[in-house]
Scaffold this motif. Structure first.
Motif, PDB file in Angstrom:
ATOM      1  N   ALA A   1       0.843  -1.198   0.000  1.00 46.09           N
ATOM      2  CA  ALA A   1       0.000   0.000   0.000  1.00 46.09           C
ATOM      3  C   ALA A   1       0.877   1.245   0.000  1.00 46.09           C
ATOM      4  CB  ALA A   1      -0.923  -0.008   1.213  1.00 46.09           C
TER       5      ALA A   1
ATOM      6  N   VAL B   1      -1.764   5.246   4.522  1.00 47.67           N
ATOM      7  CA  VAL B   1      -1.717   3.810   4.245  1.00 47.67           C
ATOM      8  C   VAL B   1      -1.174   3.092   5.464  1.00 47.67           C
ATOM      9  CG1 VAL B   1      -1.432   3.964   1.746  1.00 47.67           C
ATOM     10  CG2 VAL B   1       0.583   4.048   3.210  1.00 47.67           C
TER      11      VAL B   1
ATOM     12  N   PHE C   1      -5.898   1.762   2.864  1.00 48.46           N
ATOM     13  CA  PHE C   1      -5.523   2.832   1.933  1.00 48.46           C
ATOM     14  C   PHE C   1      -6.627   3.883   1.927  1.00 48.46           C
ATOM     15  CE2 PHE C   1      -2.591   3.384  -1.811  1.00 48.46           C
ATOM     16  CZ  PHE C   1      -3.053   4.629  -2.196  1.00 48.46           C
TER      17      PHE C   1
END
Lengths: 448, 121, 526
Positions: free
Chosen positions: A139, A258, A278
């Motif tokens: 991420a 993230v 995210f």
């Protein structure tokens, strides 16, 4: 063969209908030289009992986190997960369905994804979130690529206190994308002065909070400095539970957030599957540049509320070489586990769990740093802190393991060859009992 | 001057030095409900055949090419909030971009309405 | 005779006009329960998890403690159970019925896998524990790697990729690294058949390559002439799915491999369809340089509503040393994880980097290992054969009422297109939605892109003949109904699903991606 329903009689009848003599005829397009005569050189099939015996034997060669006083963190944390979570995710309808391509018969998955997205947004203090990534590290890499697309710039600065594995995964993802990445120097117990010198052409600065050594930081000055240069602040976390007690990255000015969600609902799993969270601003330019899947609300032909996967033109199955990411399958079942656990916790439970983790860590830090020669490096932390030991930390960890205590991660394992041989990263959570703390203190005294 | 068409289903109508362009009713029909149009920045210079915009329906994204060379002098900002205009009025309110032409002779090789109708038969 | 009031007949006395009562008072419909979002309960003062009371010591978070609430509602355990069980019932699943999504391999998920993955020695172990305390975990990774290499006849496997697309990235990055090491960084063109999965071109671009599409020939396979015409000294690789997304084995695969190698490029094989040949054909014998597995397809780890996947990637001798960090090795009697570059170099490796924080999807490795041990070499071969047999049986039964896209036999999936629906007013989408009413999950629709209105059916080996017959009977009946002009049956479908067709245009034009109190107020006002 307990998993194969066809009988030999079925097979014969079916071959007859197809109009061929044998199964071999179905493989006629395979080059002759590549057709195996017999089977590959591997053992023959086994009963449930045999497989269970074999794998249980292997599993017993590992020491599990529940068997020992356990203080290992650095990106994955042991928290209590209610029994109902694992029961629910094993329901056939969740376990054995796939990506909700047909929304009319996938509302269960789609509504839980919508709830997941909302919970992630609330937890991070952001406006929207996607339906998950593989894990926190991927991420992080995807966030850097997204920041480059949004700002139309191609440079990124990573804080030196970002988990080195996250930094490495980000470097790998950006490696062939003509993106220049600068790594700041690590600073255990402090923070590299990332805000001081942000060039005009940088897409983003990436800062982890709490950082890999456990130190917590006020992100606001960094956000301000980044924004003055037209850059985005990407805030990273590896311990989602920290947000139960701390100011959200959204409130501190982050543009993209993230992190790793494994602490909630998922468990340690020896590193995977985990779940990447995210979140970002609700801005058209952000949303159109998001990687991964998104669930959205709509109505059906009768006007009843329902959910669908939406804004799919960002994704590889439609946009192909112009997609925002190549990600297809994400962490579906782990998002469900995360969402169920979070629904059980709510604000109240999450805060208590975070408070307990913090208190245990504070107590442990005080007790361990009172041992002669041990110094606490991190002065403000959530549930993880770094100690300077009078001995090599990697050796200490091995010696502690021999005494039945899993006592943290030597910093040298994450930063090999960087001169951190005496640093030990220690995590505590609500699962640690008073006797765990006693055992760690006693063992460390003996080992040092 | 009358409207000219490309084989990729763009139309352009030129008045003076400027042309206004969009996608044809046929293309809009083929795409289905348009949900988003990505437009270029004003001031951008394009050559004939360059990618100029992207038009998206729920399950498809299609590039829209510059029918002529020139400079983008205006974009239809109304499409941001109301992409449905592309379906409702492809040849008027659903216009995409205004281009200042750098070579008007490019129009000569393009189809007129009758030829385009034949092209989409 | 005494009348038992519990035994009253349940048959209605008369059947009311079905249109008379459009909806129920509660919004629920029998077993299909209406269920609001958890946020709409507004329960912010409770929790379904009990903890000891915190001691209330002062915090050491600097000034970073949060004072306001996040707005996360909490549910007691019974409320949570009911919420998520009710929602689950709105999902189709393999355990409910045949799930013929082409290229997704929706096979049975053995529950032994789940049990094994939950052994505390696998599930409750930390990736950064002292290596001496996780020897069994390393050994399992090593053992699974051995099976994957043996099944493919390839010398190396990178275990860390988190899903199939991540495995593609692994393979293509290894190719890029090998080209750079050869001093041939100028090779940037990647040949991708137009029938490829979207992940292939998306992956190639993430490695700094650009794509050049190869058209399909009239037999649904790579057009050899077109392919050869595209070879040149700027070609980095070909990405080819085999069996391909039309369900056909690329007959010329050896020639393709030889030609790409001769041209100085590499052969990436997309392993999404490996279930057709696992245990029967080894990609290493076909000239493949890299191939990812989808453990959640071929080796039965659950699809989980969209993941987690797991994408171990085998690499040929030419690419092996570029495999990413970390990797497990056997060092004397014990196992060891090689985690950093210096250590890797000492082993003669030149990893292109690290793809992920830890070392892959252990939970999926355990499940796949459980599946593979259960099947063994003989069972894996039988599973592939049954998968191919089942698909060909469907093809044989349906090719006269639906239109088969390419003549001949197929591998593990059967491809049809919409020619049989011509002039019926029924589209592939309508046909798929009518399948929902019949109790089936639709097949993959509109993919591959090389045929019009594609319908790609992959039954897997998990279906019995009786199940296939019922499925074929249903599809046959639907095809005949479409041709007989029963258009409404299709265009109004689904009628019996938890929702009618959903307005995807509205979802995309005015995206609502989360619940907000404001959106709730707006609804109340309506």
């Amino acid at each position: 063969m307990r998993y194969l329903p066809l009988t030999d009689a079925d097979r014969a009848e079916m071959l007859d209908k197809i109009g061929v003599d044998s199964v071999d005829a179905l493989f006629e397009d395979v080059p002759e030289k590549a057709r195996l005569d017999g089977t590959v050189d591997l053992p023959r099939h086994k009963s449930e009992m045999e497989v269970e015996r074999q794998l249980t034997r292997l599993s017993r060669k590992n020491i599990s986190a529940s068997e020992a006083p356990f203080f290992v963190g650095a990106g994955a944390y042991k928290h209590h997960i209610p029994s109902s979570v694992d029961h629910l995710i094993q329901r056939s309808e969740y376990l054995t369905s796939y990506t909700p391509y047909q929304p009319e018969i996938s509302q269960g998955t789609l509504q839980t994804l919508f709830e997941f997205q909302t919970q992630v947004a609330l937890l991070t203090g952001m406006e929207v979130a996607n339906a998950s990534m593989y894990d926190g590290s991927t991420a992080c890499g995807e966030a850097v690529l997204m920041a480059c697309r949004i700002t139309k710039r191609s440079k990124a600065i990573l804080s030196g206190n970002l988990h080195p594995h996250y930094a490495a995964a980000t470097h790998t993802l950006a490696k062939y994308m003509d993106i220049e990445i600068k790594d700041d120097a690590a600073k255990p117990g402090g923070l590299d002065d990332i805000a001081a010198d942000i060039p005009d052409d940088v897409a983003c600065v990436v800062v982890q909070n709490p950082d890999v050594f456990g130190q917590v930081h006020d992100l606001e000055p960094i956000a301000k400095a980044a924004h003055e240069k037209g850059a985005l602040l990407i805030a990273v976390f590896t311990e989602a539970v920290s947000l139960g007690l701390m100011k959200t990255p959204g409130a501190m000015g982050a543009d993209i957030v993230v992190g790793e969600g494994q602490s909630i609902g998922v468990g340690l799993q020896f590193g995977g599957p985990h779940v990447g969270l995210f979140a970002c601003r609700n801005d058209r330019n952000y949303i159109r540049n998001l990687p991964g899947r998104l669930a959205g609300e709509t109505v059906d032909a009768d006007g009843r509320r329902g959910y669908v996967l939406t804004l799919s033109t960002r994704e590889q199955h439609i946009r192909r070489d112009k997609a925002t990411s190549n990600i297809c399958t994400n962490s579906g079942l782990m998002t469900l586990a995360w969402t169920i656990h979070m629904s059980l916790l709510g604000d109240t439970g999450l805060r208590t769990m975070a408070q307990l983790s913090h208190e245990k860590a504070c107590e442990l830090a005080d007790r361990l740093s009172a041992i002669s020669g041990v110094e606490l490096v991190t002065d403000a932390f959530f549930n993880e802190f770094t100690l300077r030991l009078p001995k090599n930390a990697a050796d200490v960890v091995e010696a502690l393991a021999e005494k039945g205590v899993l006592g943290g991660v030597p910093a040298s394992r994450l930063y090999p060859g960087k001169g951190y041989d005496d640093l030990l990263i220690v995590a505590a959570t609500e699962t640690n009992t008073d006797s765990d703390l006693d055992a760690f203190e006693a063992a460390l005294k003996e080992v040092l | 001057m009358s409207t000219r068409f490309t084989k990729d289903h763009e139309w352009i109508r030129v008045e003076g030095e400027e042309g206004v362009m969009g996608i044809t009713a046929y293309a809009a029909e083929q795409l289905g409900d348009v949900v988003f149009v990505e437009l270029p920045e004003v001031g951008k210079t394009v050559s004939q055949g360059d990618e100029l915009a992207v038009v998206e329906s729920v399950k498809a994204a299609s590039e829209v090419y510059a029918p002529v060379s020139g400079e983008v002098v205006a974009v239809n900002e109304a499409l941001e909030g109301e992409p449905a205009k592309v379906n409702e009025s492809p040849d008027a309110e659903g216009w995409f971009v205004k281009i200042k032409l750098s070579d008007k002779s490019q129009l000569d090789a393009m189809m007129d309405e009758a030829a385009y109708a034949e092209h989409t038969k | 005779m005494a009348m038992n009031t519990q035994g009253r007949p349940s048959a209605p006395l008369h059947t009311p006009d079905p249109g008379a009562y459009d909806d129920t008072f509660s919004g629920s419909r029998g077993l299909d329960q209406a269920e609001p979002l958890i946020f709409e309960r507004q329960t912010y003062d409770k929790s379904g998890v009990d903890f000891e009371a915190p001691k209330g010591k002062p915090s050491r978070l600097g000034a970073l403690e949060r004072t306001d609430d996040l707005g996360l509602p909490g549910l007691s355990e019974p409320e949570a159970m009911r919420h998520y069980v009710r929602l689950s019932r709105k999902n189709y699943a393999i355990d409910i019925g045949l799930y013929p999504l082409g290229s997704c391999t929706m096979k049975h998920n053995p529950r032994l896998n789940e049990k094994m993955a939950r052994l505390p020695g696998f599930s409750d172990v930390h990736p950064l524990q002292p290596q001496s305390t996780v020897q069994g975990a390393y050994e399992l990774i090593g053992e699974l790697a051995h099976w994957l290499m043996t099944l493919t006849n390839m010398p190396t496997v990178a275990m860390s990729p988190k899903a199939g697309a991540h495995g593609e990235l692994c393979g293509m990055m290894a190719i890029r690294a090998a080209l750079d090491a050869r001093g041939e960084s100028h090779r940037r063109r990647v040949l991708v058949p137009e029938s490829a999965h979207g992940t292939n071109p998306a992956t190639a671009v993430q490695c700094g390559f650009f794509c050049d599409e190869i058209p399909a020939g009239p037999d649904g396979r790579v057009d050899m002439e077109a392919f050869k015409g595209k070879l040149g000294d700027d070609v980095a690789a070909i990405m080819l799915t085999n069996p391909n997304t039309c369900g056909l084995f690329e007959r010329d695969i050896r020639a393709i491999a030889d030609a790409i190698h001769e041209a100085g490029g590499y052969f990436y094989c997309d392993g999404a369809n490996f279930n057709a040949i696992s245990g029967r054909v080894r990609p290493g014998d076909l000239g493949v340089d890299a191939m990812h597995f989808n453990l959640h397809k071929t080796y039965s780890t659950p699809h989980g509503g969209g993941g987690p996947g797991s994408g171990p990637t085998v690499l040929s001798a030419a690419l092996a040393k570029f495999a990413p960090l970390p990797f497990v090795i056997k060092d004397g009697d014990s196992w060891r994880m090689v985690e950093d570059e210096a250590d890797a170099k000492a082993q003669g490796a030149e990893p292109f980097g690290r793809m992920v924080a830890f070392h892959g999807q252990m939970g999926m490795f355990t499940r796949a290992m459980s599946y593979m041990l259960s099947h063994g070499a003989d069972g894996l071969k039988q599973a592939s054969e049954d998968a191919v047999l089942n698909a060909n049986y469907i093809l044989a039964r349906l090719k006269d009422v639906m239109t088969q896209s390419y003549d001949g036999l197929c591998m593990h999936e059967a491809l049809f297109d919409d020619r049989f629906l011509k002039d019926t007013g029924v589209s592939t989408l309508d046909f798929a939605k009518a399948m929902i009413d019949e109790g089936y999950h639709p097949m993959t629709m509109y993919f591959p892109l090389v045929v019009h209105g594609a319908m790609l059916i992959e039954p897997t080996e998990s279906e019995s003949k009786a199940s296939l017959d019922r499925f074929c009977d249903t599809l046959e009946a639907l095809a005949l109904a479409a041709k007989a002009g029963e258009t409404e049956r299709f265009t109004a479908a689904p009628r019996y699903a938890p929702t009618k067709r959903l307005d995807e245009t509205r979802a995309a034009r005015q995206p609502v991606l989360r619940w907000t109190p404001a959106s709730a107020d707006t609804k109340a006002a309506e």
